[in-house]
Design a protein around this motif. Structure first.
Motif, short mmCIF file in Angstrom:
data_model
loop_
_atom_site.label_atom_id
_atom_site.label_comp_id
_atom_site.label_asym_id
_atom_site.label_seq_id
_atom_site.Cartn_x
_atom_site.Cartn_y
_atom_site.Cartn_z
N PHE A 125 5.12 -58.02 -73.96
CA PHE A 125 4.25 -56.99 -73.41
C PHE A 125 3.90 -57.28 -71.95
O PHE A 125 3.54 -56.38 -71.20
CB PHE A 125 2.95 -56.91 -74.23
N ILE A 126 4.00 -58.54 -71.55
CA ILE A 126 3.61 -58.92 -70.20
C ILE A 126 4.41 -58.15 -69.16
O ILE A 126 3.86 -57.64 -68.18
CB ILE A 126 3.79 -60.44 -70.00
N TYR A 127 5.72 -58.04 -69.38
CA TYR A 127 6.59 -57.43 -68.36
C TYR A 127 6.32 -55.93 -68.16
O TYR A 127 6.20 -55.47 -67.02
CB TYR A 127 8.05 -57.70 -68.68
N PRO A 128 6.23 -55.12 -69.22
CA PRO A 128 5.90 -53.70 -68.98
C PRO A 128 4.54 -53.52 -68.31
O PRO A 128 4.39 -52.63 -67.47
CB PRO A 128 5.91 -53.10 -70.39
N LEU A 129 3.56 -54.34 -68.68
CA LEU A 129 2.24 -54.22 -68.05
C LEU A 129 2.31 -54.53 -66.56
O LEU A 129 1.74 -53.82 -65.73
CB LEU A 129 1.25 -55.16 -68.75
N CYS A 149 7.34 -57.31 -60.97
CA CYS A 149 8.08 -57.41 -62.23
C CYS A 149 9.56 -57.67 -61.97
O CYS A 149 10.17 -58.50 -62.64
CB CYS A 149 7.89 -56.14 -63.05
N SER A 150 10.15 -56.97 -61.02
CA SER A 150 11.56 -57.18 -60.69
C SER A 150 11.82 -58.61 -60.22
O SER A 150 12.83 -59.22 -60.56
CB SER A 150 12.00 -56.19 -59.62
N LEU A 169 -6.41 -52.40 -67.61
CA LEU A 169 -5.02 -52.31 -68.05
C LEU A 169 -4.93 -51.75 -69.47
O LEU A 169 -4.04 -50.94 -69.77
CB LEU A 169 -4.36 -53.69 -68.00
N TYR A 170 -5.84 -52.20 -70.32
CA TYR A 170 -5.81 -51.75 -71.72
C TYR A 170 -6.09 -50.25 -71.81
O TYR A 170 -5.47 -49.55 -72.62
CB TYR A 170 -6.84 -52.53 -72.53
N ARG A 171 -7.01 -49.76 -71.01
CA ARG A 171 -7.31 -48.32 -71.03
C ARG A 171 -6.17 -47.50 -70.43
O ARG A 171 -5.83 -46.43 -70.94
CB ARG A 171 -8.60 -48.04 -70.26
N LYS A 172 -5.56 -48.00 -69.36
CA LYS A 172 -4.48 -47.26 -68.70
C LYS A 172 -3.20 -47.30 -69.51
O LYS A 172 -2.47 -46.30 -69.59
CB LYS A 172 -4.23 -47.84 -67.31
N TYR A 173 -2.92 -48.45 -70.12
CA TYR A 173 -1.65 -48.64 -70.83
C TYR A 173 -1.94 -49.22 -72.21
O TYR A 173 -1.79 -50.42 -72.45
CB TYR A 173 -0.74 -49.57 -70.06
N PRO A 174 -2.35 -48.39 -73.16
CA PRO A 174 -2.66 -48.89 -74.50
C PRO A 174 -1.42 -49.46 -75.18
O PRO A 174 -0.29 -49.18 -74.77
CB PRO A 174 -3.20 -47.65 -75.23
N ILE A 202 2.92 -49.49 -74.34
CA ILE A 202 3.67 -50.69 -73.99
C ILE A 202 4.69 -51.03 -75.06
O ILE A 202 5.78 -51.54 -74.76
CB ILE A 202 2.70 -51.86 -73.77
N GLU A 203 4.38 -50.72 -76.32
CA GLU A 203 5.33 -50.98 -77.41
C GLU A 203 6.62 -50.20 -77.19
O GLU A 203 7.73 -50.73 -77.41
CB GLU A 203 4.71 -50.59 -78.75
N LYS A 204 6.53 -48.97 -76.71
CA LYS A 204 7.74 -48.18 -76.41
C LYS A 204 8.53 -48.82 -75.28
O LYS A 204 9.77 -48.84 -75.32
CB LYS A 204 7.34 -46.75 -76.06
N ASP A 205 7.83 -49.33 -74.27
CA ASP A 205 8.50 -50.01 -73.18
C ASP A 205 9.25 -51.24 -73.68
O ASP A 205 10.38 -51.52 -73.25
CB ASP A 205 7.50 -50.43 -72.11
N VAL A 206 8.63 -51.97 -74.59
CA VAL A 206 9.27 -53.17 -75.14
C VAL A 206 10.51 -52.79 -75.95
O VAL A 206 11.55 -53.44 -75.86
CB VAL A 206 8.28 -53.96 -76.02
#
Length: 497
Positions: free
Chosen positions: A299-303, A312-313, A406-411, A415-419
């Motif tokens: 989850f760290i990378y999508p966040l 991130c890159s 971060l939690y409010r912006k990206y629940p 992030i699970e979909k990004d992973v």
């Protein structure tokens, strides 16, 4: 560790060598006599003044980090099957090479000096230094004490106290409120069994080994007899949980969480707190393999990407992975921070929050240290060495607010979909690499680049040369021309008839 190896490996190893570096020195010089009033009670050491703690000299000899070979070895350890049924690495050695301290070329965003870092897996001596209350803390303490006197105070109120600035202020308040946050009634607890009743458990030896290496996490200055009693209580606490819940597997670092609750709320209440956390917050860490934990670390990378794509890159190009954050997540930072004040402040927050907030805090730390990261070489060894070292003066109140944002912006659902997309791309990349290796074995050369043509899509296994592509393209044009001529000529005649 490569970016996706965290998920794709067999992950049979239950614990990391990163957490297996505790020192078992007795430190006899720190065992000063303690008055009888301090001997009478185990909890609450964080709020008692045991005198100044001799600090570690971080600047003599340079920082330590892990080079490429050692990082690879640690990665292998995570994926090896356990020996003799154990779930933890029983090797307590720490073989690291020296490297220059990160951030030495200038100040970074955290304003951290070069020698103000410590590796996340490095054993530390826990500082129980007591700080006087400031005005805001005093006001908040009075509010909490008034809330304790009000039987109508709701759980949401306790959570708000725990999450807001300064947390629960002191251990006297934590001893009363931590059980409330997880739904434990301190008046209805089970008495603890003796250590002799539990020593036949298959995990007993490993638990004792880890507890014996955790001496630096105990308050300094306590008598030898009391310290031994605390170690026995910690061993019993851990074994009680894994005996009651046999489907949960002990992992190395679990004792770092348990010891914090033991020191604050006492042995019997700590057991009930730990059993609730073990079946909720920490349940993914206590599975047969480390794969669920490793997936969470992704989850760290999508966040980071959603907040700072360039950062991130940079991390992805270095292939640094997420191994640096493993001890933080497994122990709620309890293993990696040497300030008891910071540890219990984080525990205030985590107890009142979603179980994934340690991941969001980790991401906030990475983003906060972006200047340091960009100043470091873009390779795995250099960035692992940097990231695995926690600065001593991290502004946790700021970082907790950042994590909440971060939690409010990206629940987690986002992030699970990004992973899932990351895993799918990595899987596709592995298939391409596998096909390339097979082609090299058959033809001794690199395969031609993949074609985006219709033929390539419908016949993906057809090896197309330039000549075959020209012929098939010309044939396609001819067929298309004939179809057009047929439609224009014969269809028009049939309409006339």
């Amino acid at each position: 560790m490569e970016r996706m190896e965290l998920v794709n490996g067999t992950s049979e190893k239950r614990s990391s060598a990163l957490l297996d570096t505790e020192d078992s020195d007795e430190h006899p010089e720190s065992l000063a006599p303690m008055d009888e009033s301090r001997k009478s009670s185990t909890p609450g050491y964080g709020d008692k003044n045991y005198g100044p703690l001799s600090s570690r000299n971080e600047g003599d000899g340079g920082e330590k980090c892990i080079d490429n070979d050692e990082t690879t070895e640690l990665t292998k350890l995570l994926h090896q099957p356990p020996e003799d049924g154990a779930h933890s690495d029983k090797n307590g050695e720490d073989n690291h090479t020296d490297c220059s301290s990160p951030g030495s070329n200038g100040k970074n965003i955290a304003l951290v000096q070069p020698n103000n870092h410590r590796r996340s897996d490095e054993p530390t001596e826990l500082s129980f230094e007591k700080f006087p209350e400031n005005h805001e803390e005093k006001l908040k303490r009075i509010k909490i004490e008034n809330a304790l006197d009000d039987p109508k105070t709701s759980l949401e109120s306790w959570k708000q106290f725990a999450k807001s600035e300064y947390g629960l202020i002191n251990d006297d308040l934590r001893r009363k409120i931590w059980p409330l946050l997880v739904g434990v009634d301190p008046q209805q607890v089970d008495p603890a069994p003796s250590l002799e009743e539990l020593n036949n458990h298959p995990e007993y030896n490993q638990v004792v080994l880890d507890v014996n290496r955790s001496l630096k996490r105990f308050p300094p200055g306590i008598p030898y007899e009391q310290r031994v009693a605390l170690q026995d209580q910690l061993t019993v606490l851990i074994l009680r949980v894994i005996i009651k819940y046999p489907h949960l597997k002990y992992y190395q670092g679990y004792h770092d969480v348990a010891i914090t609750f033991l020191l604050v709320v006492g042995e019997e209440v700590a057991f009930h707190v730990m059993e609730i956390l073990s079946t909720n917050h920490l349940v993914e860490c206590m599975q047969e393999t480390m794969e669920p934990t490793q997936r969470r670390l992704m989850f760290i990378y999508p966040l980071v990407r959603r907040e700072n794509a360039a950062l991130c890159s940079y991390l992805e190009r270095s292939t640094v992975g997420t191994l640096f954050a493993l001890p933080w997540y497994l122990t709620w930072f309890g293993h990696s921070l040497n300030s008891y004040r910071s540890v219990v402040r984080l525990y205030d927050y985590f107890l009142a929050s979603d179980f994934l907030l340690p991941i969001y805090v980790t991401s906030a730390i990475v983003i906060y240290r972006q200047n340091e990261i960009f100043q470091e070489d873009c390779d795995m060894a250099s960035l692992h060495c940097l990231l695995s070292q926690l600065p001593e003066d991290l502004p946790f109140e700021y970082l907790l607010k950042s994590a909440e944002t971060l939690y409010r912006k990206y629940p987690p659902r986002v992030i699970e979909k990004d992973v899932e997309n990351m895993i799918a791309k990595e899987k596709q990349q592995r298939l391409v690499e596998e096909r390339e290796r097979e082609y090299r074995k058959l033809y001794g050369k690199k395969p031609p680049p993949a074609s985006n043509s219709i033929i390539g899509r419908f016949l993906p296994h057809l090896q197309l040369s330039r000549r075959s592509v020209f012929v098939t393209t010309a044939f396609s044009i001819l067929v298309g021309f004939c179809a057009y001529y047929y439609r224009a000529h014969y269809m028009s005649l049939s309409g006339i008839r």
